[in-house]
Design an enzyme around this catalytic site. Structure first.
Site, short mmCIF file in Angstrom:
data_model
loop_
_atom_site.label_atom_id
_atom_site.label_comp_id
_atom_site.label_asym_id
_atom_site.label_seq_id
_atom_site.Cartn_x
_atom_site.Cartn_y
_atom_site.Cartn_z
N GLY A 11 0.80 -1.22 0.00
CA GLY A 11 0.00 0.00 0.00
C GLY A 11 0.84 1.28 0.00
O GLY A 11 0.47 2.28 -0.62
N ASN A 12 2.00 1.25 0.68
CA ASN A 12 2.80 2.47 0.80
C ASN A 12 3.48 2.90 -0.50
O ASN A 12 4.01 4.00 -0.61
CB ASN A 12 3.81 2.38 1.95
CG ASN A 12 4.62 1.11 1.89
OD1 ASN A 12 4.56 0.37 0.91
ND2 ASN A 12 5.38 0.84 2.93
N LYS A 128 -10.29 -8.43 11.02
CA LYS A 128 -9.74 -7.33 10.24
C LYS A 128 -10.57 -6.06 10.41
O LYS A 128 -11.72 -6.00 9.97
CB LYS A 128 -9.72 -7.78 8.77
CG LYS A 128 -9.13 -6.79 7.83
CD LYS A 128 -7.66 -6.99 7.66
CE LYS A 128 -7.07 -5.87 6.83
NZ LYS A 128 -5.64 -5.75 6.94
N LYS A 210 -3.75 -9.44 0.97
CA LYS A 210 -3.20 -9.30 -0.40
C LYS A 210 -1.95 -10.17 -0.62
O LYS A 210 -1.68 -10.60 -1.73
CB LYS A 210 -2.93 -7.84 -0.73
CG LYS A 210 -1.56 -7.47 -0.41
CD LYS A 210 -0.82 -6.43 -1.09
CE LYS A 210 0.63 -6.48 -0.76
NZ LYS A 210 1.11 -6.33 0.58
N LYS A 272 3.62 -12.19 4.68
CA LYS A 272 4.53 -12.22 3.52
C LYS A 272 5.41 -13.47 3.58
O LYS A 272 5.62 -14.15 2.57
CB LYS A 272 5.40 -10.96 3.48
CG LYS A 272 4.57 -9.70 3.32
CD LYS A 272 5.41 -8.46 3.26
CE LYS A 272 4.65 -7.25 3.74
NZ LYS A 272 3.30 -7.09 3.25
P1 ADP Z 1 2.50 -3.76 3.16
O1 ADP Z 1 1.62 -2.58 2.96
O2 ADP Z 1 3.63 -3.79 2.21
O3 ADP Z 1 1.77 -5.06 3.30
P2 ADP Z 1 3.02 -3.93 6.04
O4 ADP Z 1 3.19 -2.73 6.90
O5 ADP Z 1 1.78 -4.75 6.19
O6 ADP Z 1 3.26 -3.47 4.56
O7 ADP Z 1 4.25 -4.94 6.30
C1 ADP Z 1 5.60 -4.56 6.13
C2 ADP Z 1 6.20 -4.00 7.42
O8 ADP Z 1 6.41 -5.06 8.37
C3 ADP Z 1 7.59 -3.42 7.28
O9 ADP Z 1 7.56 -2.14 6.73
C4 ADP Z 1 8.09 -3.45 8.72
O10 ADP Z 1 7.78 -2.24 9.37
C5 ADP Z 1 7.27 -4.57 9.39
N1 ADP Z 1 8.01 -5.72 9.93
C6 ADP Z 1 7.55 -6.49 10.94
N2 ADP Z 1 8.39 -7.48 11.23
C7 ADP Z 1 9.45 -7.34 10.37
C8 ADP Z 1 10.66 -8.09 10.18
N3 ADP Z 1 10.96 -9.14 10.90
N4 ADP Z 1 11.52 -7.68 9.20
C9 ADP Z 1 11.22 -6.60 8.46
N5 ADP Z 1 10.09 -5.87 8.60
C10 ADP Z 1 9.21 -6.22 9.54
MG MG Z 2 0.27 -5.55 4.81
#
Ligand code: ADP
Ligand code: MG
Length: 311
Positions: A11-12, A128, A210, A272
């Site tokens: 999303g970012n 959610k 997603k 992820k």
């Molecule tokens: P997206 O919108 O891409 O799904 P999210 O915010 O849901 O993004 O997930 C990605 C975020 O997860 C990263 O930006 C980071 O802040 C966080 N994060 C949590 N645990 C970890 C980890 N172990 N390693 C890296 N990032 C992590």
């Molecule tokens: Mg996410």
């Protein structure tokens, strides 16, 4: 070598703080520049994307204008609307970028329905949060009127919570694959897809993660490479602590061990990691990458981000 790539966009990469159409289109123009790097390599590209902030804002707009003559649209229709708007912005940005770089390829956006099981246990435990914040009284009033669940959200108010069921099939994946085989770039499964329940195929109030929907897409089109773009360059262990260590190339079993040790936050990095593990279990010869948009600039020149491969 030409690879079939599923690229999942966080999303970012679309919305930071300015939610205007103009700002989101501008952000996607930058995103498109990085994507051209993948396309230039001769790869077949299909893109999926998140829609969390956009669908949240749309639900607020719907609520604000809700009337008998102009009723607010339900969540499944709102997901379809954001697939359309984000798809338009991204397709438009890609078309311009391709034109600027002289690459003759077409882009097609598909409104995508994703099938979930109506007996998925997630429907019994909605988790959610979506839409506007209500007061406790307003939330309880809504819950008394119909079968919706509201929960208190981190001291900020009460929010509707919906189920986040697992995707089991993507309607139209053969079409997506046919387009890919004909070298047409596709944008599909936006926002995790519009959830429809099997066997009736009716749209439901739910949000499919997603990352999981993108994994299902990668599986169904038999992608060679599954890339998840997010807010960090690499997945890390001991994330956010003094002992933080970025992961570079890592095997499925190593990643599983770190997952079991609790290194990945639920709702952000964990889905992820789970998505790439599922992808590689189904396609051991495949490769998965979790990284940031910026790191894509070096794709093809060196290994970028966290690369996950079979043992
Ligand atoms: P997206 O919108 O891409 O799904 P999210 O915010 O849901 O993004 O997930 C990605 C975020 O997860 C990263 O930006 C980071 O802040 C966080 N994060 C949590 N645990 C970890 C980890 N172990 N390693 C890296 N990032 C992590
Ligand atoms: Mg996410």
């Amino acid at each position: 070598m030409s690879n079939k790539i599923v690229l999942a966009l966080g999303g970012n990469a679309i919305l930071s703080d300015d939610a205007s159409a103009e700002a989101q289109q501008k952000a996607l123009q930058t995103t498109a520049k990085y994507m051209v790097n993948l396309i230039e390599g001769g790869h077949k590209l299909t893109i999926s994307h998140g829609n969390g902030p956009q669908v949240g804002n749309l639900l607020l707009q719907q609520q604000a204008a809700d009337s008998e003559k102009n009723p607010a649209m339900p969540l499944d229709s709102c997901v379809a609307m954001t697939q359309g708007s984000i798809g338009y912005w991204l397709e438009n940005a890609l078309v311009r970028e391709l034109k600027a770089t002289g690459i003759e390829k077409e882009v097609a956006t598909l409104v995508t329905e994703v099938v979930v099981d109506q007996n998925d246990p997630a429907f019994k435990n909605p988790t959610k949060p979506i839409g506007p914040f209500l007061t406790e009284d307003q939330a309880k009033e809504e819950m008394a009127k119909s079968e919706v669940t509201f929960k208190e959200d981190a001291g900020r108010g009460w929010r509707k919570v919906v189920a986040s069921p697992k995707p089991i099939d993507i309607i139209g994946h053969k079409t997506i694959n046919t387009l890919l085989d004909n070298d047409i770039i596709t944008i599909s499964a936006g926002g995790g897809g519009i959830p429809v329940v099997a066997p009736s195929m009716t749209g439901v109030e739910a949000v499919i993660d997603k990352d999981f929907a993108s994994e299902k897409l990668a599986e169904l089109v038999e992608a060679d490479l599954f890339i998840i773009l997010t807010g960090v360059d690499n997945v890390a262990i001991n994330y956010g602590t003094a002992d933080e260590q970025k992961l570079e190339t890592i095997t499925v079993s190593e990643l599983k061990e770190y997952k079991e040790a609790g290194h990945f936050a639920a709702g952000s990095m964990l889905p992820k990691v789970e998505a790439v593990l599922t992808f590689l279990e189904n396609k051991p010869k495949g490769k998965a990458i979790i990284t940031s948009l910026e790191c894509l600039a070096d794709f093809g020149k060196k290994e970028v981000g966290t690369v996950i491969v079979a043992d």
